[in-house]
Every structure is written in C-alpha cells, then in structure tokens.
Design a protein around this motif. Structure first.
Motif, PDB file in Angstrom:
ATOM      1  N   ASN A   1     -16.798 -37.123  -1.299  1.00 44.72           N
ATOM      2  CA  ASN A   1     -16.416 -37.799  -2.532  1.00 44.72           C
ATOM      3  C   ASN A   1     -15.093 -38.545  -2.513  1.00 44.72           C
ATOM      4  OD1 ASN A   1     -18.715 -36.956  -3.839  1.00 44.72           O
ATOM      5  ND2 ASN A   1     -17.787 -35.104  -4.679  1.00 44.72           N
ATOM      6  N   GLY A   2     -14.405 -38.546  -1.373  1.00 45.15           N
ATOM      7  CA  GLY A   2     -13.105 -39.184  -1.322  1.00 45.15           C
ATOM      8  C   GLY A   2     -11.980 -38.190  -1.545  1.00 45.15           C
ATOM      9  N   PRO A   3     -10.762 -38.513  -1.084  1.00 44.15           N
ATOM     10  CA  PRO A   3      -9.631 -37.577  -1.123  1.00 44.15           C
ATOM     11  C   PRO A   3      -9.234 -37.097  -2.516  1.00 44.15           C
ATOM     12  CG  PRO A   3      -9.186 -39.355   0.408  1.00 44.15           C
ATOM     13  CD  PRO A   3     -10.434 -39.739  -0.326  1.00 44.15           C
ATOM     14  N   GLU A   4      -9.420 -37.915  -3.532  1.00 42.68           N
ATOM     15  CA  GLU A   4      -8.977 -37.512  -4.869  1.00 42.68           C
ATOM     16  C   GLU A   4      -9.996 -36.642  -5.590  1.00 42.68           C
ATOM     17  OE1 GLU A   4      -7.582 -40.748  -7.224  1.00 42.68           O
ATOM     18  OE2 GLU A   4      -6.186 -41.476  -5.700  1.00 42.68           O
ATOM     19  N   GLN A   5     -11.234 -36.648  -5.129  1.00 41.58           N
ATOM     20  CA  GLN A   5     -12.291 -35.906  -5.808  1.00 41.58           C
ATOM     21  C   GLN A   5     -12.730 -34.648  -5.063  1.00 41.58           C
ATOM     22  OE1 GLN A   5     -13.218 -36.841  -8.874  1.00 41.58           O
ATOM     23  NE2 GLN A   5     -11.738 -38.519  -8.668  1.00 41.58           N
ATOM     24  N   THR A   6     -12.172 -34.410  -3.899  1.00 39.80           N
ATOM     25  CA  THR A   6     -12.539 -33.230  -3.108  1.00 39.80           C
ATOM     26  C   THR A   6     -11.497 -32.142  -3.297  1.00 39.80           C
ATOM     27  OG1 THR A   6     -13.629 -34.630  -1.472  1.00 39.80           O
ATOM     28  CG2 THR A   6     -13.076 -32.391  -0.796  1.00 39.80           C
ATOM     29  N   ARG A   7     -11.938 -30.986  -3.751  1.00 42.09           N
ATOM     30  CA  ARG A   7     -11.030 -29.876  -4.030  1.00 42.09           C
ATOM     31  C   ARG A   7     -10.671 -29.138  -2.735  1.00 42.09           C
ATOM     32  NH1 ARG A   7      -8.387 -30.963  -7.948  1.00 42.09           N
ATOM     33  NH2 ARG A   7      -7.693 -28.775  -8.038  1.00 42.09           N
ATOM     34  N   VAL A   8      -9.408 -28.752  -2.644  1.00 43.96           N
ATOM     35  CA  VAL A   8      -8.895 -28.058  -1.452  1.00 43.96           C
ATOM     36  C   VAL A   8      -8.154 -26.801  -1.880  1.00 43.96           C
ATOM     37  CG1 VAL A   8      -7.360 -28.207   0.546  1.00 43.96           C
ATOM     38  CG2 VAL A   8      -8.651 -30.232  -0.190  1.00 43.96           C
ATOM     39  N   LYS A   9      -8.444 -25.725  -1.209  1.00 45.10           N
ATOM     40  CA  LYS A   9      -7.729 -24.469  -1.439  1.00 45.10           C
ATOM     41  C   LYS A   9      -7.315 -23.905  -0.089  1.00 45.10           C
ATOM     42  CE  LYS A   9      -8.149 -20.048  -3.914  1.00 45.10           C
ATOM     43  NZ  LYS A   9      -9.069 -19.189  -4.702  1.00 45.10           N
ATOM     44  N   ILE A  10      -6.049 -23.507   0.023  1.00 45.84           N
ATOM     45  CA  ILE A  10      -5.546 -22.900   1.254  1.00 45.84           C
ATOM     46  C   ILE A  10      -5.074 -21.491   0.930  1.00 45.84           C
ATOM     47  CG2 ILE A  10      -3.850 -23.046   3.116  1.00 45.84           C
ATOM     48  CD1 ILE A  10      -3.780 -26.064   2.641  1.00 45.84           C
ATOM     49  N   GLU A  11      -5.606 -20.520   1.649  1.00 41.99           N
ATOM     50  CA  GLU A  11      -5.280 -19.118   1.397  1.00 41.99           C
ATOM     51  C   GLU A  11      -4.497 -18.524   2.560  1.00 41.99           C
ATOM     52  OE1 GLU A  11      -9.087 -17.866  -1.365  1.00 41.99           O
ATOM     53  OE2 GLU A  11      -9.174 -17.488   0.794  1.00 41.99           O
ATOM     54  N   SER A  12      -3.549 -17.683   2.227  1.00 42.06           N
ATOM     55  CA  SER A  12      -2.735 -16.987   3.218  1.00 42.06           C
ATOM     56  C   SER A  12      -3.117 -15.505   3.228  1.00 42.06           C
ATOM     57  CB  SER A  12      -1.248 -17.132   2.869  1.00 42.06           C
ATOM     58  OG  SER A  12      -0.455 -16.271   3.646  1.00 42.06           O
ATOM     59  N   THR A  13      -3.553 -15.022   4.397  1.00 42.80           N
ATOM     60  CA  THR A  13      -3.972 -13.632   4.525  1.00 42.80           C
ATOM     61  C   THR A  13      -3.144 -12.954   5.612  1.00 42.80           C
ATOM     62  OG1 THR A  13      -6.243 -14.161   3.873  1.00 42.80           O
ATOM     63  CG2 THR A  13      -5.900 -12.084   5.050  1.00 42.80           C
ATOM     64  N   PRO A  14      -2.353 -11.942   5.264  1.00 41.43           N
ATOM     65  CA  PRO A  14      -1.516 -11.252   6.249  1.00 41.43           C
ATOM     66  C   PRO A  14      -2.340 -10.725   7.424  1.00 41.43           C
ATOM     67  CG  PRO A  14      -0.920 -10.582   4.032  1.00 41.43           C
ATOM     68  CD  PRO A  14      -2.167 -11.401   3.901  1.00 41.43           C
ATOM     69  N   GLY A  15      -1.838 -10.935   8.626  1.00 42.34           N
ATOM     70  CA  GLY A  15      -2.514 -10.431   9.814  1.00 42.34           C
ATOM     71  C   GLY A  15      -3.655 -11.290  10.312  1.00 42.34           C
ATOM     72  N   PHE A  16      -3.970 -12.348   9.587  1.00 36.10           N
ATOM     73  CA  PHE A  16      -5.096 -13.194   9.983  1.00 36.10           C
ATOM     74  C   PHE A  16      -4.684 -14.097  11.145  1.00 36.10           C
ATOM     75  CE2 PHE A  16      -8.290 -16.518   9.699  1.00 36.10           C
ATOM     76  CZ  PHE A  16      -9.424 -15.829   9.314  1.00 36.10           C
ATOM     77  N   ILE A  17      -5.522 -14.156  12.164  1.00 37.99           N
ATOM     78  CA  ILE A  17      -5.267 -14.991  13.343  1.00 37.99           C
ATOM     79  C   ILE A  17      -6.258 -16.149  13.359  1.00 37.99           C
ATOM     80  CG2 ILE A  17      -5.122 -15.070  15.854  1.00 37.99           C
ATOM     81  CD1 ILE A  17      -2.983 -13.336  14.550  1.00 37.99           C
ATOM     82  N   GLY A  18      -5.753 -17.359  13.505  1.00 39.24           N
ATOM     83  CA  GLY A  18      -6.639 -18.516  13.553  1.00 39.24           C
ATOM     84  C   GLY A  18      -6.878 -19.105  12.171  1.00 39.24           C
ATOM     85  N   ASP A  19      -8.015 -19.772  12.023  1.00 41.91           N
ATOM     86  CA  ASP A  19      -8.357 -20.434  10.759  1.00 41.91           C
ATOM     87  C   ASP A  19      -9.849 -20.298  10.488  1.00 41.91           C
ATOM     88  OD1 ASP A  19      -5.812 -22.202  10.047  1.00 41.91           O
ATOM     89  OD2 ASP A  19      -6.172 -22.450  12.198  1.00 41.91           O
ATOM     90  N   THR A  20     -10.174 -20.095   9.218  1.00 48.03           N
ATOM     91  CA  THR A  20     -11.557 -20.202   8.772  1.00 48.03           C
ATOM     92  C   THR A  20     -11.633 -21.302   7.728  1.00 48.03           C
ATOM     93  OG1 THR A  20     -12.166 -17.898   9.179  1.00 48.03           O
ATOM     94  CG2 THR A  20     -13.453 -19.073   7.545  1.00 48.03           C
ATOM     95  N   HIS A  21     -12.549 -22.244   7.909  1.00 51.08           N
ATOM     96  CA  HIS A  21     -12.743 -23.334   6.960  1.00 51.08           C
ATOM     97  C   HIS A  21     -14.151 -23.220   6.384  1.00 51.08           C
ATOM     98  CE1 HIS A  21      -9.066 -25.087   8.481  1.00 51.08           C
ATOM     99  NE2 HIS A  21      -9.571 -25.089   9.704  1.00 51.08           N
ATOM    100  N   THR A  22     -14.237 -23.136   5.068  1.00 48.23           N
ATOM    101  CA  THR A  22     -15.526 -23.029   4.399  1.00 48.23           C
ATOM    102  C   THR A  22     -15.723 -24.243   3.495  1.00 48.23           C
ATOM    103  OG1 THR A  22     -15.363 -20.614   4.401  1.00 48.23           O
ATOM    104  CG2 THR A  22     -17.006 -21.605   2.942  1.00 48.23           C
ATOM    105  N   ILE A  23     -16.707 -25.047   3.823  1.00 46.82           N
ATOM    106  CA  ILE A  23     -17.008 -26.262   3.065  1.00 46.82           C
ATOM    107  C   ILE A  23     -18.218 -25.992   2.180  1.00 46.82           C
ATOM    108  CG2 ILE A  23     -17.699 -28.686   3.235  1.00 46.82           C
ATOM    109  CD1 ILE A  23     -16.447 -28.564   6.121  1.00 46.82           C
ATOM    110  N   ARG A  24     -18.126 -26.389   0.916  1.00 45.69           N
ATOM    111  CA  ARG A  24     -19.242 -26.244  -0.021  1.00 45.69           C
ATOM    112  C   ARG A  24     -19.580 -27.602  -0.616  1.00 45.69           C
ATOM    113  NH1 ARG A  24     -15.934 -21.767  -0.709  1.00 45.69           N
ATOM    114  NH2 ARG A  24     -16.959 -19.766  -0.249  1.00 45.69           N
ATOM    115  N   VAL A  25     -20.850 -27.935  -0.560  1.00 43.46           N
ATOM    116  CA  VAL A  25     -21.357 -29.191  -1.124  1.00 43.46           C
ATOM    117  C   VAL A  25     -22.543 -28.847  -2.010  1.00 43.46           C
ATOM    118  CG1 VAL A  25     -22.419 -31.412  -0.610  1.00 43.46           C
ATOM    119  CG2 VAL A  25     -20.624 -30.528   0.889  1.00 43.46           C
TER     120      VAL A  25
END
Length: 261
Positions: free
Chosen positions: A200-224
């Motif tokens: 939907n473009g940069p202004e219409q796509t929602r982004v959430k970044i979460e910080s989890t103690p002890g977490f190694i790496g990254d998990t990205h979950t996309i929902r459409v």
C-alpha cells in the motif's frame, strides 16, 4: 556468455555476494570489480576474491558492468542509483529503504524508463513479494509488518529506552507507518519499506517494532488482508546473512532460463 556484474559495498553483505561468486554459486556471472568508499575493506575483499577494487565511481563505470549488486546502504542507493541507470547499468539492491522517499522513488523510476534499464529489489530478510503484490491486485488490502528483536540491536537507535534492557517482557519500541520508521531507523527497516512498496505504500503500511530481552536475531511477521485473501508471512533469521544470499539468489534468478516470480 556470462553477465558482467560489479558489487557496491564491501561490508558483511558485500562479502557474502563476493564469496558466493568465488565459490562458484553464481555460474552465469563474471565479477568485474568491487566498489566501496572504504578503501581498506574494498581492497582486502577484492584481493581475496581475485578482482579489482576501487573507491572511485569513475573506475566502477569503466568496468562496464551490465548490472551492479548493491550491498552497501540507503545512502549509497541515493548517491549512485541515478548515475548507474544513466550509464546504462541495471541495479539490484538490498537498501530498499532509499525508496521510502517518494520523490526519489519516482526519479529512479523515470530514469530507468528513459534509459531502458531495470531496478531489481532483493527480498532481503523477508519474502512473499509475489503474494503481497497479487493480493493488492485482487482487492484493496490492509498491510502491516511486526518485527521482533533484542534490545541490544536497538541500543544505538532513537527508539531505544533504558527500560528495554531490564524488562522481563516484550516492549513496543516503535509503532507507526513505514515512512516514519525509515526516518528514524534508516539502517534497520528495509523490510518495512519493502513490504510497503509491495502493498500500500510507505504511508499506509503499519509498522511495529518490538524489543524482547534475550532475543537473538530478528523475526518479521507480515500480514496482508483483503476481501478474498488473508496471508501471514513470518521469517526468523539469526543473522543478516539471509539478506546477502537473497541478492545472490536474485541475480541467479535473473540469469536463469526458468525464473521464479
């Protein structure tokens, strides 16, 4: 005949691409050289894989690559994308965050059309571009991406708070749209911008970044979600290596007589 390509960037991701070529994982390509503004890194990597290295963009152009694989930064794309396209060179890029700037995105698009060139966007640390783009054609959709990471990866960013290091639960570090995210975190949210451009473009796509103690790496979950389709794509990566290899996979796909789209 092999396709001549050059690498822009000599950091971790550029090293992955160069070493993959050296190891024979890119049989349809000839690496003509590596360009970076960091002299020590580029000369060391170039020597390792047996090609030329330079800090001068004029020398990069003199190699006459057919395509440049960008594995450097948002700033590098903003600086060199137009120049490369005008020189008749295609671009395969990882730093898609540069395209959160709509004016720049349109300028690159216009230049590519004028010169008959292409810009290819690597999947980086995510996937599912085909599903996202298909869903958007079927009906209006809502799109979002939630990224989970450890507080140590956010420490040098504007969204970091001291409570993240001591928290025993997951905390929200950022919530907004992709355009706001890239303004705050230009080196960490290429995945959010990639999702937004595929939907939907940069202004219409929602982004959430979460910080989890002890977490190694990254998990990205996309929902459409649209009228006829609902999709969720979740990818965990322990390191950034998947991004570098996604560029290798993209280039191999482009050279293959049978392509996955």
């Amino acid at each position: 005949m092999k396709t001549k390509f050059a690498i822009l960037g000599a950091g971790k991701l550029g090293q992955i691409v160069a070493r993959a070529w050296k190891a024979g994982k890119m049989p349809d390509y000839e690496l003509v050289g590596i360009f970076s503004r960091t002299a020590d890194s580029v000369l060391k990597l170039a020597e390792e894989v047996g090609v030329e290295g330079t800090t001068e963009v004029e020398q990069l152009l003199s190699w006459q690559p057919q395509i440049v694989a960008e594995a450097a930064s948002v700033e590098a794309v903003r600086t060199y994308a137009i120049l490369l396209l005008e020189a008749g060179i295609d671009l395969a890029t990882l730093a898609i965050g540069a395209f959160a700037d709509d004016d720049f995105y349109k300028q690159v698009q216009k230049t590519a059309r004028q010169h008959g060139r292409k810009v290819y966007i690597a999947s980086g640390a995510i996937g599912g571009f085909d599903v996202m783009r298909t869903a958007g054609l079927m009906s209006p959709i809502e799109a979002s991406i939630t990224s989970q990471t450890g507080p140590q990866y956010l420490r040098s960013t504007p969204v970091y708070r001291e409570e993240m290091a001591d928290s025993k639960t997951t905390l929200t570090a950022f919530e907004g749209n992709a355009k706001e995210a890239i303004a705050l975190l230009p080196r960490r949210v290429n995945v959010a911008v990639a999702t937004s451009l595929a939907t939907n473009g940069p202004e219409q796509t929602r982004v959430k970044i979460e910080s989890t103690p002890g977490f190694i790496g990254d998990t990205h979950t996309i929902r459409v979600e649209g009228e006829e389709i609902k999709a969720e794509i979740a990818i965990y990566s322990r390191t950034s290596a998947i991004a570098g290899y996604s560029l290798v996979a993209l280039l191999n796909n482009l050279a293959s007589p049978i392509q996955f789209q």
